[in-house]
Structure formats: C-alpha cells, structure tokens
Design a protein around this motif. Structure first.
Motif, PDB file in Angstrom:
ATOM      1  N   VAL A 129     -19.908 -62.298  41.674  1.00  8.57           N
ATOM      2  CA  VAL A 129     -20.391 -61.818  40.380  1.00  8.57           C
ATOM      3  C   VAL A 129     -21.602 -60.907  40.555  1.00  8.57           C
ATOM      4  CG1 VAL A 129     -21.271 -62.524  38.120  1.00  8.57           C
ATOM      5  CG2 VAL A 129     -19.527 -63.892  39.259  1.00  8.57           C
ATOM      6  N   GLY A 166     -20.771 -60.994  29.776  1.00 11.23           N
ATOM      7  CA  GLY A 166     -19.476 -61.651  29.908  1.00 11.23           C
ATOM      8  C   GLY A 166     -19.253 -62.231  31.296  1.00 11.23           C
ATOM      9  N   LEU A 167     -19.629 -61.471  32.334  1.00 10.53           N
ATOM     10  CA  LEU A 167     -19.474 -61.975  33.700  1.00 10.53           C
ATOM     11  C   LEU A 167     -20.357 -63.193  33.944  1.00 10.53           C
ATOM     12  CD1 LEU A 167     -19.215 -58.746  35.899  1.00 10.53           C
ATOM     13  CD2 LEU A 167     -17.447 -60.461  35.488  1.00 10.53           C
ATOM     14  N   TYR A 168     -21.569 -63.156  33.399  1.00 10.43           N
ATOM     15  CA  TYR A 168     -22.457 -64.301  33.603  1.00 10.43           C
ATOM     16  C   TYR A 168     -21.928 -65.537  32.886  1.00 10.43           C
ATOM     17  CZ  TYR A 168     -26.621 -67.151  34.028  1.00 10.43           C
ATOM     18  OH  TYR A 168     -27.486 -68.182  34.322  1.00 10.43           O
ATOM     19  N   VAL A 169     -21.418 -65.361  31.665  1.00  6.27           N
ATOM     20  CA  VAL A 169     -20.842 -66.497  30.931  1.00  6.27           C
ATOM     21  C   VAL A 169     -19.613 -67.028  31.662  1.00  6.27           C
ATOM     22  CG1 VAL A 169     -19.693 -67.175  28.790  1.00  6.27           C
ATOM     23  CG2 VAL A 169     -21.766 -65.769  28.700  1.00  6.27           C
ATOM     24  N   ALA A 170     -18.798 -66.118  32.201  1.00  6.18           N
ATOM     25  CA  ALA A 170     -17.627 -66.554  32.966  1.00  6.18           C
ATOM     26  C   ALA A 170     -18.038 -67.353  34.192  1.00  6.18           C
ATOM     27  CB  ALA A 170     -16.791 -65.336  33.377  1.00  6.18           C
ATOM     28  N   PHE A 171     -19.101 -66.905  34.858  1.00  8.92           N
ATOM     29  CA  PHE A 171     -19.590 -67.648  36.022  1.00  8.92           C
ATOM     30  C   PHE A 171     -20.050 -69.044  35.611  1.00  8.92           C
ATOM     31  CE2 PHE A 171     -23.136 -69.116  38.611  1.00  8.92           C
ATOM     32  CZ  PHE A 171     -22.550 -69.147  39.863  1.00  8.92           C
ATOM     33  N   TYR A 173     -18.972 -70.801  33.159  1.00  8.81           N
ATOM     34  CA  TYR A 173     -17.781 -71.605  32.864  1.00  8.81           C
ATOM     35  C   TYR A 173     -17.173 -72.158  34.149  1.00  8.81           C
ATOM     36  CZ  TYR A 173     -12.964 -72.707  31.599  1.00  8.81           C
ATOM     37  OH  TYR A 173     -11.761 -73.334  31.442  1.00  8.81           O
ATOM     38  N   VAL A 174     -17.097 -71.300  35.168  1.00  2.52           N
ATOM     39  CA  VAL A 174     -16.550 -71.745  36.454  1.00  2.52           C
ATOM     40  C   VAL A 174     -17.456 -72.792  37.087  1.00  2.52           C
ATOM     41  CG1 VAL A 174     -16.062 -70.999  38.825  1.00  2.52           C
ATOM     42  CG2 VAL A 174     -15.259 -69.638  36.896  1.00  2.52           C
ATOM     43  N   GLN A 175     -18.758 -72.560  37.022  1.00  2.00           N
ATOM     44  CA  GLN A 175     -19.712 -73.461  37.675  1.00  2.00           C
ATOM     45  C   GLN A 175     -19.824 -74.810  36.966  1.00  2.00           C
ATOM     46  OE1 GLN A 175     -23.916 -72.566  37.324  1.00  2.00           O
ATOM     47  NE2 GLN A 175     -24.270 -73.102  39.475  1.00  2.00           N
ATOM     48  N   ARG A 178     -14.839 -75.350  35.022  1.00  2.00           N
ATOM     49  CA  ARG A 178     -13.563 -75.154  35.702  1.00  2.00           C
ATOM     50  C   ARG A 178     -13.581 -75.639  37.146  1.00  2.00           C
ATOM     51  NH1 ARG A 178      -8.408 -74.188  33.750  1.00  2.00           N
ATOM     52  NH2 ARG A 178      -7.164 -73.181  35.368  1.00  2.00           N
TER      53      ARG A 178
END
Length: 348
Positions: A129, A166-171, A173-175, A178
């Motif tokens: 990211v 968006g990329l930070y929020v996605a990260f 979510y994964v951390q 998910r």
C-alpha cells in the motif's frame, strides 16, 4: 491518576495556559511546550492503545501521530506558508521513518542480538500500500501536464485524495478484519504491560484530545517564526518540513527503538511502517481538502534528486523485508540513505 507521569499532565495544561495568553509567551518557551505536548499526546495514545489491544492500539497511535502532522501542515498552510510544506513534511517523514528510525532499529537490534526475525507477510502488506501511495502523491505530480509545475489539477488532486483514503481504509479492513491473524501473531505494542483500567483509558483519551488541540494551535503560533528563522539563516525552505516530521516522529521513533532493543523487531516494524502509512494515507486527503477549499496551490511533486532517494529507499526496503531476518548490515545501508537525505536537504 498516579498512572500518568507528571509531565504528561503538566505539558497539556501549560499549553492550554499559553494559548489563553497568546502573544505574551516567548516563542522559545512555546517551542519547548509544543515538544512536551507532542510527547504527552503519544503517551496518552499509548495508554488508550494498551486498553484497546494490539491492532486497535496500533491504529490509535498511528492516527494520533497523523492528526498531529496534518494539524501542523494545515496550520502552516492557513498561515500562508510555502506551497511545498506538505510535500516536504510527508517526504521527510518517509525518509526519517524508513531510513533513519528503521536503520537505527536494525543496527541496534543486530548489534545486541546478532540477528533478528520478523514476519514478511505483514511487512509486505504495508509496502504493497505504501509504495503506490508514495508514487501517486510525491512522484506523479512532477510528470502530469494538466497543470504547470509539480502540482495536480483540482480533479486530479481530488482523485488522488480519494484513492489515498480508500487504500488506507482497505488496508485497515485487511489488517483488522479480513486477515487479522497475519498481523496479530507478532504484533505486540505493549508486551508485558499492565492493561489500564477503563477509567484510566477514558481520562487518557480526554487528555489525548486536549493535547492534540494544543499541538495544532501552538504550531500555528510558532509556524511563522520557524519559517522566518529558516529564511534568515539562508537555509532551504524544505527544512521546515523536516522539522515538522522530526517533531511528529520523535516519540514513536523512540518507542520503536526500545522495541528493537528488546528483540521485538516485529513490533518496531509495525509501529514504524504503520505510522508512515497513516501519515501518507490520511495527511494527503486532509491537505487536499484544505487546498481545494481555499484555492491554495499545493506542490506535491519531488525533484529528480529526491525521487531517486525515494526509489532507492523502496528498493532497499524490498530487499531488507524480503528474507524475514536482518543484521547490522541492512541497518547501516538504511542509515547511509538517511545520511544522503540529510546532506542533500541542506545542500540541494
């Protein structure tokens, strides 16, 4: 209340008092208070983090640091600072964290423990990211043609701000959801620390908010003096951004160094990479909104020399974090890159 060191209570109170008598306090005293309040903010964030647990605690620490940096940058932008202050601060934070702090962690840990290990999966997630975020925000603006100079046009800036967030929020979510297990196993911000009581965490949260407000407002008062001092000394204005990054990363850097000294390199890496990822992923949207709302120019693109240093940093990180084990050699290489950054900041 005995859980809190005296200075973590005193500095926010002193900062609030100085804000009430703005203009009557000497600027050197304001600078000392600002540094103290930053340390107090991180101390209270750590207390909240210990209460919330490993991953949420890491998020509190990273976001708190980002609020401090974004607040400093926005305060300077609204005060009429140079349009490069955001770029210089974010780039300096990357160089200081990824080369200075990380290099010292690897050198200190390797010297004391000979060799240290960490989980490559977690570190690679951070880099997956961080690298595109850094390229989008600091490299690409120098190569677009919609606007003259190292800047984005308003639609481009809005797009990059949305993508960064968006990329930070996605990260996150994964951390946190998910693939939580990939980060929990070795993530230990407060190893062996006693979990604070709910009331202590609540008080720390209130003091954290007060500290962050004081940091932003004190920085706004100090910003013109800092910029004038750099101009008077005939130094590059980019050093203003370096000063901001140093102030922001100093407490977390010390925390990461202590973790590496305890042979907990994974915690040091999580703190360092998490803080700098939040710095880029959240600060860019904040300064973009201010720039778009006020119509101020926002120079984000790096020059050729600093772009080479950024590329060298990520290339070396890909090598350092690829094997799962580090020695003093990797630390010395990262510190050499950091020394080059310092050299060419003073002598562009």
């Amino acid at each position: 209340m005995r859980r809190f060191p005296w200075w973590s209570l005193a500095f926010p109170a002193i900062g609030l008092a100085e804000l009430l008598v703005t203009g009557l306090v000497p600027m050197p005293l304001v600078a000392v208070t600002l540094i103290g309040v930053i340390f107090a903010a991180v101390r209270h964030a750590e207390t909240v983090a210990q209460r919330l647990g490993n991953l949420l605690g890491a998020l509190v620490l990273a976001v708190s640091i980002t609020v401090i940096e974004a607040g400093l940058i926005v305060s300077m932008m609204l005060g009429g600072a140079e349009p490069t202050v955001a770029r210089d601060s974010i780039f300096a934070a990357l160089m200081i964290a990824l080369n200075g702090v990380l290099g010292l962690c690897l050198l200190l840990g390797g010297r004391r423990w000979f060799e240290q290990s960490f989980r490559t999966s977690a570190c690679n997630a951070f880099l997956a990211v961080l690298i595109p975020l850094a390229v989008l925000t600091l490299v690409l603006p120098s190569h677009t043609i919609s606007a003259a100079g190292p800047v984005y046009s308003p639609p481009q800036l809005l797009f990059v701000a949305v993508v960064s967030l968006g990329l930070y929020v996605a990260f996150l979510y994964v951390q946190l959801v998910r693939h939580r297990a990939e980060f929990v196993a070795d993530h230990d911000i407060a190893a062996g620390a006693h979990r604070p009581a709910a009331m202590a965490a609540l008080v720390a949260g209130g003091l954290l908010v007060l500290s962050l407000v004081c940091v932003v407002l004190l920085a706004k008062a100090l910003a013109p003096v800092l910029e004038a001092g750099v101009r008077a000394a005939d130094l590059p204005l980019s050093l203003v951004g370096v000063a901001i990054a140093l102030l922001v990363l100093m407490p977390e850097g010390l925390t990461a160094l202590r973790a590496a000294a305890r042979n907990n390199l994974q915690a040091a890496l999580n703190l360092t990479l998490g803080s700098v990822l939040a710095c880029v992923g959240l600060t860019i949207p904040a300064v973009a909104v201010v720039a778009l709302a006020t119509g101020q120019p926002l120079h984000l693109g790096l020059d050729a020399a600093m772009t080479v240093l950024l590329a060298t940093t990520f290339l070396m990180l890909a090598i350092t974090l690829n094997t799962g084990r580090t020695t003093v050699l990797e630390g010395m290489v990262h510190l050499s890159i950091f020394a080059a950054f310092v050299m060419f900041s003073f002598l562009p």
